[in-house]
Design a protein around this motif. Structure first.
Motif, PDB file in Angstrom:
ATOM      1  N   SER A  58       4.161   0.334 -11.752  1.00 14.05           N
ATOM      2  CA  SER A  58       4.544  -0.455 -12.922  1.00 14.05           C
ATOM      3  C   SER A  58       6.060  -0.424 -13.123  1.00 14.05           C
ATOM      4  O   SER A  58       6.681  -1.456 -13.392  1.00 14.05           O
ATOM      5  CB  SER A  58       3.833   0.080 -14.160  1.00 14.05           C
ATOM      6  N   ASN A  59       6.659   0.758 -12.974  1.00 12.07           N
ATOM      7  CA  ASN A  59       8.107   0.895 -13.154  1.00 12.07           C
ATOM      8  C   ASN A  59       8.896   0.133 -12.096  1.00 12.07           C
ATOM      9  O   ASN A  59      10.029  -0.275 -12.340  1.00 12.07           O
ATOM     10  CB  ASN A  59       8.515   2.370 -13.149  1.00 12.07           C
ATOM     11  N   MET A  60       8.308  -0.059 -10.902  1.00 10.27           N
ATOM     12  CA  MET A  60       8.969  -0.827  -9.845  1.00 10.27           C
ATOM     13  C   MET A  60       8.820  -2.329 -10.061  1.00 10.27           C
ATOM     14  O   MET A  60       9.403  -3.119  -9.331  1.00 10.27           O
ATOM     15  CB  MET A  60       8.405  -0.449  -8.467  1.00 10.27           C
ATOM     16  N   GLY A  61       8.017  -2.708 -11.035  1.00  8.75           N
ATOM     17  CA  GLY A  61       7.818  -4.126 -11.321  1.00  8.75           C
ATOM     18  C   GLY A  61       6.847  -4.806 -10.375  1.00  8.75           C
ATOM     19  O   GLY A  61       6.795  -6.029 -10.311  1.00  8.75           O
ATOM     20  N   LEU A  62       6.066  -4.014  -9.633  1.00  9.68           N
ATOM     21  CA  LEU A  62       5.091  -4.583  -8.708  1.00  9.68           C
ATOM     22  C   LEU A  62       3.829  -4.951  -9.473  1.00  9.68           C
ATOM     23  O   LEU A  62       3.367  -4.200 -10.328  1.00  9.68           O
ATOM     24  CB  LEU A  62       4.769  -3.585  -7.593  1.00  9.68           C
ATOM     25  N   GLU A  63       3.271  -6.099  -9.155  1.00 10.73           N
ATOM     26  CA  GLU A  63       2.081  -6.581  -9.849  1.00 10.73           C
ATOM     27  C   GLU A  63       0.890  -6.582  -8.912  1.00 10.73           C
ATOM     28  O   GLU A  63       1.027  -6.838  -7.719  1.00 10.73           O
ATOM     29  CB  GLU A  63       2.316  -7.988 -10.384  1.00 10.73           C
ATOM     30  N   TYR A  64      -0.285  -6.317  -9.471  1.00  9.51           N
ATOM     31  CA  TYR A  64      -1.514  -6.339  -8.694  1.00  9.51           C
ATOM     32  C   TYR A  64      -2.677  -6.642  -9.622  1.00  9.51           C
ATOM     33  O   TYR A  64      -2.598  -6.455 -10.827  1.00  9.51           O
ATOM     34  CB  TYR A  64      -1.727  -4.994  -7.969  1.00  9.51           C
ATOM     35  N   ASP A  65      -3.758  -7.139  -9.006  1.00  5.39           N
ATOM     36  CA  ASP A  65      -4.975  -7.422  -9.772  1.00  5.39           C
ATOM     37  C   ASP A  65      -5.959  -6.263  -9.679  1.00  5.39           C
ATOM     38  O   ASP A  65      -6.680  -5.980 -10.628  1.00  5.39           O
ATOM     39  CB  ASP A  65      -5.657  -8.691  -9.242  1.00  5.39           C
ATOM     40  N   SER A  66      -6.002  -5.626  -8.512  1.00  2.84           N
ATOM     41  CA  SER A  66      -6.924  -4.520  -8.289  1.00  2.84           C
ATOM     42  C   SER A  66      -6.404  -3.694  -7.114  1.00  2.84           C
ATOM     43  O   SER A  66      -5.403  -4.051  -6.493  1.00  2.84           O
ATOM     44  CB  SER A  66      -8.328  -5.050  -7.976  1.00  2.84           C
ATOM     45  N   TYR A  67      -7.095  -2.599  -6.826  1.00  4.86           N
ATOM     46  CA  TYR A  67      -6.728  -1.801  -5.657  1.00  4.86           C
ATOM     47  C   TYR A  67      -7.975  -1.228  -5.012  1.00  4.86           C
ATOM     48  O   TYR A  67      -9.033  -1.129  -5.637  1.00  4.86           O
ATOM     49  CB  TYR A  67      -5.737  -0.697  -5.994  1.00  4.86           C
ATOM     50  N   ILE A  68      -7.829  -0.882  -3.736  1.00  2.00           N
ATOM     51  CA  ILE A  68      -8.911  -0.288  -2.959  1.00  2.00           C
ATOM     52  C   ILE A  68      -8.335   0.898  -2.202  1.00  2.00           C
ATOM     53  O   ILE A  68      -7.294   0.775  -1.541  1.00  2.00           O
ATOM     54  CB  ILE A  68      -9.493  -1.302  -1.958  1.00  2.00           C
ATOM     55  N   SER A  88       0.846  -1.194   0.000  1.00  2.00           N
ATOM     56  CA  SER A  88       0.000   0.000   0.000  1.00  2.00           C
ATOM     57  C   SER A  88       0.879   1.240   0.000  1.00  2.00           C
ATOM     58  O   SER A  88       2.035   1.192   0.432  1.00  2.00           O
ATOM     59  CB  SER A  88      -0.930   0.008   1.215  1.00  2.00           C
ATOM     60  N   PHE A  89       0.312   2.318  -0.503  1.00  4.28           N
ATOM     61  CA  PHE A  89       1.010   3.605  -0.557  1.00  4.28           C
ATOM     62  C   PHE A  89       0.013   4.711  -0.219  1.00  4.28           C
ATOM     63  O   PHE A  89      -1.158   4.609  -0.574  1.00  4.28           O
ATOM     64  CB  PHE A  89       1.571   3.872  -1.959  1.00  4.28           C
ATOM     65  N   PRO A  90       0.483   5.791   0.415  1.00 10.73           N
ATOM     66  CA  PRO A  90      -0.411   6.924   0.629  1.00 10.73           C
ATOM     67  C   PRO A  90      -0.695   7.621  -0.703  1.00 10.73           C
ATOM     68  O   PRO A  90       0.225   7.914  -1.464  1.00 10.73           O
ATOM     69  CB  PRO A  90       0.362   7.836   1.587  1.00 10.73           C
ATOM     70  N   VAL A  91      -1.954   7.849  -0.975  1.00 13.12           N
ATOM     71  CA  VAL A  91      -2.358   8.472  -2.241  1.00 13.12           C
ATOM     72  C   VAL A  91      -1.747   9.859  -2.377  1.00 13.12           C
ATOM     73  O   VAL A  91      -1.301  10.251  -3.464  1.00 13.12           O
ATOM     74  CB  VAL A  91      -3.899   8.513  -2.351  1.00 13.12           C
ATOM     75  N   GLU A  92      -1.683  10.616  -1.286  1.00 14.69           N
ATOM     76  CA  GLU A  92      -1.195  11.999  -1.358  1.00 14.69           C
ATOM     77  C   GLU A  92       0.293  12.103  -1.698  1.00 14.69           C
ATOM     78  O   GLU A  92       0.778  13.181  -2.017  1.00 14.69           O
ATOM     79  CB  GLU A  92      -1.471  12.730  -0.042  1.00 14.69           C
ATOM     80  N   ALA A  93       1.013  10.992  -1.660  1.00 19.88           N
ATOM     81  CA  ALA A  93       2.446  11.009  -1.979  1.00 19.88           C
ATOM     82  C   ALA A  93       2.700  11.142  -3.485  1.00 19.88           C
ATOM     83  O   ALA A  93       3.838  11.341  -3.899  1.00 19.88           O
ATOM     84  CB  ALA A  93       3.121   9.751  -1.448  1.00 19.88           C
TER      85      ALA A  93
END
Length: 90
Positions: free
Chosen positions: A42-52, A25-30
Motif C-alpha cells: 500500500s505504501n508503495m502505491g501498488l494496486e491489486y484486486d486479490s492475491y494468491i 509478486s514478492f516472497p512471503v518470507e521477506a
C-alpha cells in the motif's frame, strides 16, 4: 523445451492480481507478517484486486498467468514469452 529444475528449496510467493492478470509478486518470507507485506504494498502505491500464495522453486525463472475461470495460477509458456520479448527488442 522443458524448463530445467534446480532442486532448489521451495519458497512461498504472493502473486498479486489486478484486472485478471498477475501484476507483481514478492516472497512471503521477506516480510515479518502478511499485514506488514500488505502495508508495504500500500505504501508503495501498488494496486491489486486479490492475491494468491504459491510455492515455487527458489531461483526459478517461471512465469505465471492468472485464470479468472479457475481463480488459480498456471505456468505460462516460457519459450513463447521469451520469443515475444526478443522480437520486441529487435
Amino acid at each position: 523445451m522443458p524448463r530445467p529444475t534446480f532442486n532448489a528449496p521451495i519458497i512461498t510467493y504472493r502473486f498479486f492480481i489486478k484486472d485478471n492478470s498477475v501484476k507483481f509478486s514478492f516472497p512471503v518470507e521477506a516480510y515479518e507478517s502478511s499485514e506488514n507485506m500488505l502495508l508495504c504494498i500500500s505504501n508503495m502505491g501498488l494496486e491489486y484486486d486479490s492475491y494468491i500464495d504459491k510455492d515455487v522453486e527458489e531461483g526459478s525463472q517461471t512465469f505465471y498467468e492468472y485464470s479468472s475461470e479457475t481463480n488459480d495460477l498456471y505456468e505460462a509458456d516460457y519459450d513463447a514469452i521469451l520469443a515475444q520479448v526478443q522480437s520486441e527488442m529487435e
